[in-house]
Design an enzyme around this catalytic site. Structure first.
Site, PDB file in Angstrom:
ATOM      1  N   LYS A  21       0.833  -1.210   0.000  1.00  0.00           N
ATOM      2  CA  LYS A  21       0.000   0.000   0.000  1.00  0.00           C
ATOM      3  C   LYS A  21       0.871   1.265   0.000  1.00  0.00           C
ATOM      4  CE  LYS A  21      -0.634   0.580   4.997  1.00  0.00           C
ATOM      5  NZ  LYS A  21      -1.557   0.636   6.107  1.00  0.00           N
ATOM      6  N   ARG A  43       4.427  -7.594   4.834  1.00  0.00           N
ATOM      7  CA  ARG A  43       4.564  -8.427   6.044  1.00  0.00           C
ATOM      8  C   ARG A  43       3.370  -9.360   6.191  1.00  0.00           C
ATOM      9  NH1 ARG A  43       3.330  -4.379  11.099  1.00  0.00           N
ATOM     10  NH2 ARG A  43       1.902  -3.002   9.989  1.00  0.00           N
ATOM     11  N   SER A 147      13.387  10.102   4.985  1.00  0.00           N
ATOM     12  CA  SER A 147      12.442  11.176   5.279  1.00  0.00           C
ATOM     13  C   SER A 147      13.243  12.443   5.578  1.00  0.00           C
ATOM     14  CB  SER A 147      11.615  10.794   6.507  1.00  0.00           C
ATOM     15  OG  SER A 147      10.920  11.918   6.988  1.00  0.00           O
ATOM     16  N   TYR A 203      11.160   8.248  15.170  1.00  0.00           N
ATOM     17  CA  TYR A 203      11.146   8.199  13.698  1.00  0.00           C
ATOM     18  C   TYR A 203      12.346   8.974  13.144  1.00  0.00           C
ATOM     19  CZ  TYR A 203       9.161   8.643   8.951  1.00  0.00           C
ATOM     20  OH  TYR A 203       8.954   8.597   7.587  1.00  0.00           O
ATOM     21  N   THR A 236      -0.890   9.198   2.973  1.00  0.00           N
ATOM     22  CA  THR A 236      -0.934   7.740   3.106  1.00  0.00           C
ATOM     23  C   THR A 236      -1.453   7.409   4.506  1.00  0.00           C
ATOM     24  OG1 THR A 236       1.283   7.626   4.020  1.00  0.00           O
ATOM     25  CG2 THR A 236       1.109   7.455   1.619  1.00  0.00           C
TER      26      THR A 236
HETATM   27  N1  LIG Z   1       3.953   9.413   3.592  1.00  0.00           N
HETATM   28  C1  LIG Z   1       4.871  10.333   3.797  1.00  0.00           C
HETATM   29  O1  LIG Z   1       4.602  11.555   3.849  1.00  0.00           O
HETATM   30  C2  LIG Z   1       6.307   9.921   3.985  1.00  0.00           C
HETATM   31  C3  LIG Z   1       7.261  10.938   4.116  1.00  0.00           C
HETATM   32  C4  LIG Z   1       8.600  10.580   4.274  1.00  0.00           C
HETATM   33  C5  LIG Z   1       8.944   9.245   4.277  1.00  0.00           C
HETATM   34  N2  LIG Z   1       8.001   8.275   4.155  1.00  0.00           N
HETATM   35  C6  LIG Z   1       8.432   6.869   4.162  1.00  0.00           C
HETATM   36  O2  LIG Z   1       7.842   6.175   3.088  1.00  0.00           O
HETATM   37  C7  LIG Z   1       7.723   4.784   3.410  1.00  0.00           C
HETATM   38  C8  LIG Z   1       6.336   4.306   3.080  1.00  0.00           C
HETATM   39  O3  LIG Z   1       5.410   5.015   3.887  1.00  0.00           O
HETATM   40  P1  LIG Z   1       3.891   5.285   3.458  1.00  0.00           P
HETATM   41  O4  LIG Z   1       3.625   6.706   3.720  1.00  0.00           O
HETATM   42  O5  LIG Z   1       3.636   4.732   2.109  1.00  0.00           O
HETATM   43  O6  LIG Z   1       3.127   4.459   4.573  1.00  0.00           O
HETATM   44  P2  LIG Z   1       1.890   3.447   4.525  1.00  0.00           P
HETATM   45  O7  LIG Z   1       0.955   3.747   3.422  1.00  0.00           O
HETATM   46  O8  LIG Z   1       1.383   3.440   5.920  1.00  0.00           O
HETATM   47  O9  LIG Z   1       2.593   2.041   4.166  1.00  0.00           O
HETATM   48  C9  LIG Z   1       3.524   1.511   5.039  1.00  0.00           C
HETATM   49  C10 LIG Z   1       3.990   0.155   4.524  1.00  0.00           C
HETATM   50  O10 LIG Z   1       4.939  -0.351   5.462  1.00  0.00           O
HETATM   51  C11 LIG Z   1       4.425  -1.576   6.002  1.00  0.00           C
HETATM   52  N3  LIG Z   1       4.762  -1.653   7.420  1.00  0.00           N
HETATM   53  C12 LIG Z   1       4.271  -0.882   8.408  1.00  0.00           C
HETATM   54  N4  LIG Z   1       4.791  -1.271   9.577  1.00  0.00           N
HETATM   55  C13 LIG Z   1       5.621  -2.300   9.314  1.00  0.00           C
HETATM   56  C14 LIG Z   1       6.423  -3.131  10.116  1.00  0.00           C
HETATM   57  N5  LIG Z   1       6.497  -2.950  11.424  1.00  0.00           N
HETATM   58  N6  LIG Z   1       7.147  -4.088   9.512  1.00  0.00           N
HETATM   59  C15 LIG Z   1       7.074  -4.265   8.184  1.00  0.00           C
HETATM   60  N7  LIG Z   1       6.326  -3.518   7.371  1.00  0.00           N
HETATM   61  C16 LIG Z   1       5.605  -2.547   7.938  1.00  0.00           C
HETATM   62  C17 LIG Z   1       2.924  -1.534   5.787  1.00  0.00           C
HETATM   63  O11 LIG Z   1       2.412  -2.855   5.793  1.00  0.00           O
HETATM   64  P3  LIG Z   1       0.922  -3.162   6.379  1.00  0.00           P
HETATM   65  O12 LIG Z   1      -0.029  -2.740   5.315  1.00  0.00           O
HETATM   66  O13 LIG Z   1       0.989  -4.626   6.610  1.00  0.00           O
HETATM   67  O14 LIG Z   1       0.761  -2.363   7.636  1.00  0.00           O
HETATM   68  C18 LIG Z   1       2.876  -0.875   4.420  1.00  0.00           C
HETATM   69  O15 LIG Z   1       3.179  -1.789   3.413  1.00  0.00           O
HETATM   70  C19 LIG Z   1       8.110   4.681   4.891  1.00  0.00           C
HETATM   71  O16 LIG Z   1       9.465   4.269   4.993  1.00  0.00           O
HETATM   72  C20 LIG Z   1       7.998   6.110   5.401  1.00  0.00           C
HETATM   73  O17 LIG Z   1       8.842   6.366   6.500  1.00  0.00           O
HETATM   74  C21 LIG Z   1       6.680   8.586   4.002  1.00  0.00           C
END
Ligand SMILES: NC(=O)c1ccc[n+]([C@@H]2O[C@H](COP(=O)([O-])OP(=O)(O)OC[C@H]3O[C@@H](n4cnc5c(N)ncnc54)[C@H](OP(=O)(O)O)[C@@H]3O)[C@@H](O)[C@H]2O)c1
Length: 279
Positions: A21, A43, A147, A203, A236
């Site tokens: 996702k 996972r 990030s 974080y 997200t």
């Molecule tokens: N969104 C932002 O603004 C933003 C900004 C900077 C960096 N990021 C980085 O981008 C990456 C993706 O984030 P996102 O925004 O796309 O988040 P997201 O939509 O919440 O997706 C997170 C993903 O990580 C998995 N995950 C969560 N907890 C986990 C765990 N403990 N062990 C293994 N997998 C886990 C989730 O799996 P499940 O579906 O099974 O929970 C999902 O596939 C992350 O590294 C985040 O730090 C995001």
């Protein structure tokens, strides 16, 4: 898929963690659209398989679904379950949205531990497992999704900041020690007094450690491209939909780094697709 396997010399294969996702899913979709064979990992097997089916429904076929055994820890209480109705953010600018998040995040000791486990140790363990495969490739690449919160500017303690930036002297063992120290200070309620970051403290520290580890790897394996990519603030589940970019836009910033031409930079931090400073 078969085509890619039968001609391994020019096949491009990407393993995407958290591919079910958010940004990870979009990275899978965009890479596959570019002709890359994608190993989508999640996972949870059911969620991973559902994501693959969704991608197949979009006409993309080159996928392997795989459960990443190392990725089994949980966010736990780190982020509170909240309503993700996007309308509540309309009219709020970037900083107001971030402020909203800070107010609505419940940072507990267990949550901080899990956050470090997921963002630093989880990433590290997956990398360790995949390194032999990457090394067998003529153009092995690692893109760690970082990030802006992982920038060293958020760590007030000058000594720690310098240590994390002194990549030639920094070791993985020292990173472990710093993370242990951080978590002990978190538990003791001494983050501010000891000069750690506050507000998304775990974080920030986990992403800063992951950035430093990426730079160590880039030095150690000059034949690989090891970079960090900040996708931007995206809507997200992790941000409770408070971001300003769509997952597609965020993923594009990651994919751009992933698909850089052969012989590109290594040990670099990219903010929204552009080279930037780790500081
Ligand atoms: N969104 C932002 O603004 C933003 C900004 C900077 C960096 N990021 C980085 O981008 C990456 C993706 O984030 P996102 O925004 O796309 O988040 P997201 O939509 O919440 O997706 C997170 C993903 O990580 C998995 N995950 C969560 N907890 C986990 C765990 N403990 N062990 C293994 N997998 C886990 C989730 O799996 P499940 O579906 O099974 O929970 C999902 O596939 C992350 O590294 C985040 O730090 C995001």
């Amino acid at each position: 898929m078969e085509g890619a396997i039968s001609s391994p010399s020019n096949a491009r294969i990407a393993v995407v963690t958290g591919g079910n996702k958010g940004i990870g899913f979009e990275v899978c979709r965009q890479l596959a659209s570019d002709g890359v064979t994608v190993v989508l990992t999640a996972r949870d097997e059911t969620r991973g398989t559902a994501a693959v089916e969704k991608l197949k429904g979009l006409g993309l076929s080159d996928f392997f679904a795989s459960l990443c055994e190392q990725c089994r820890s949980w966010w736990g209480e780190y982020l509170q379950e909240l309503d993700t109705n996007e309308e509540k953010f309309s009219g709020l600018d970037y900083h107001q949205r971030l402020e909203w998040m800070v107010k609505n995040v419940n940072e507990t000791v267990d949550g901080a531990k899990e956050c470090v486990q997921t963002n630093y140790y989880g990433t590290k363990h997956v990398i360790e497992a995949l390194l032999p495969l990457l090394q067998s490739s003529s153009d092995g690449r690692l893109v760690n999704v970082s990030s802006a919160y992982g920038l060293l500017t958020f760590i007030n303690n000058e000594e720690v900041r310098q240590e994390l930036n002194d990549i030639d002297s920094l070791t993985e063992k020292r990173l472990d020690e710093l993370l242990d120290k951080f978590l002990k200070d978190f538990e003791a309620g001494a983050l501010e007094a000891r000069g750690w970051s506050t507000g998304f403290a775990a974080y920030k520290m986990a992403k800063a450690a992951m950035n430093a580890y990426s730079r160590i790897l880039a030095n150690r394996y000059p034949e690989l491209r090891v970079n960090c990519a900040h996708p931007g603030y995206a809507k997200t589940d992790m941000t409770m939909s408070s971001g300003v970019l769509t997952p597609e836009e965020g993923a594009r910033n990651v994919v751009k780094v992933t698909l850089l031409p052969e012989g590109g930079p290594t040990g670099v931090y990219f903010a929204k697709g552009e080279e930037a400073s780790f500081l």
